[in-house]
Write an enzyme that holds these catalytic residues in place. Structure first.
Site, PDB file in Angstrom:
ATOM      1  CE1 TYR A  38      33.941  21.290 -13.452  1.00  0.00           C
ATOM      2  CE2 TYR A  38      35.525  21.292 -15.253  1.00  0.00           C
ATOM      3  CZ  TYR A  38      34.822  21.965 -14.265  1.00  0.00           C
ATOM      4  OH  TYR A  38      35.004  23.314 -14.100  1.00  0.00           O
ATOM      5  CG  HIS A  60      35.679  25.080 -18.919  1.00  0.00           C
ATOM      6  ND1 HIS A  60      34.945  23.989 -18.519  1.00  0.00           N
ATOM      7  CD2 HIS A  60      36.275  25.554 -17.793  1.00  0.00           C
ATOM      8  CE1 HIS A  60      35.083  23.829 -17.217  1.00  0.00           C
ATOM      9  NE2 HIS A  60      35.888  24.759 -16.741  1.00  0.00           N
TER      10      HIS A  60
HETATM   11 FE   LIG Z   1      36.537  24.704 -14.787  1.00  0.00          FE
END
Ligand SMILES: [Fe+2]
Length: 225
Positions: free
Chosen positions: A147, A158
């Protein structure tokens, strides 16, 4: 006077073990291995802005379905599993593991997340588990999407963790191997020589799992457990 105590290096211990050839490692050697080989600690990392404000009622270890809903979360199913250990390699039983993450599109279910990609109504986004007697944990989830954090910066896939051991608490994140964005991420790169300890190992699914899923193995090492 006793000579000063000298700790063997990991290499010396391994060389000694090799020198013993086919001999079974004796009890004193086993305890030496357990006591003196200090494992690399899992590095601490920032909590980030998207820790859930309202924790979902359903916060079990399967994030791909929400109780009472028919659908399944979109994206690549991963079975994230590993052990929580102390620096001597002893299991930490009863550690509380909280996990939170973005969905497959790279969006958190959080009011501060302004990323213009869809929420997934079937993705739980947060889960809690307690480690068993061997320190094991296991979550079924989705590989999170990357993102943006600015016009030119992207966070790599992650997963965030808050881990409460018996003595230590660790807030951290885990990453996936061979992701080009890892090397461009300032949080990941700030880990320096601790980077490897923050990356899971991706393995093919075992035969009882979904054939198109992945197993991600990641151990957490807390100093005092
Ligand atoms: Fe994050």
């Amino acid at each position: 006077m006793n000579p000063p105590r000298r700790f063997l290096s990991r290499r010396e211990i391994l060389e000694t073990a090799v020198a013993l050839g086919g001999l079974a490692i004796t009890h004193p050697m086993r305890s030496l291995l357990a006591q003196e080989v200090k494992r690399q600690l899992t590095p601490e990392q920032v909590m980030g802005p998207f820790y859930p404000i309202i924790r979902p009622l359903d916060h079990d270890a399967d994030l791909t379905i929400i109780k009472g809903k028919q659908g399944h979360a979109q994206g690549k199913v991963i079975h994230l599993t590993g052990r929580v250990l102390n620096s001597k390699g002893e299991p930490v039983r009863g550690a509380r593991i909280e996990l939170w993450q973005a969905n497959t599109h790279g969006r958190y279910d959080h009011p501060s997340d302004t990323n213009q990609v869809p929420l997934d109504p079937n993705f739980q986004g947060y889960g809690v588990q307690i480690t068993d007697a061997e320190g094991r944990y296991r979550f079924k989830t989705i590989k999170p999407g990357a993102y943006p954090t600015g016009p030119y910066t992207m966070r790599p896939p992650h997963i965030h963790f808050d881990i409460m051991g018996k003595n230590d608490r660790l807030v951290t994140q885990t990453y996936f191997p061979n992701e080009p964005l890892n090397e461009k991420d300032s949080i990941f790169m700030s880990l320096g020589s601790d980077k490897d300890a923050a990356v899971g190992k991706v393995l093919p699914p075992t035969k009882e799992l979904e054939p198109d899923s992945l197993v991600v193995a990641w151990d957490v090492i807390l100093d005092r457990g």
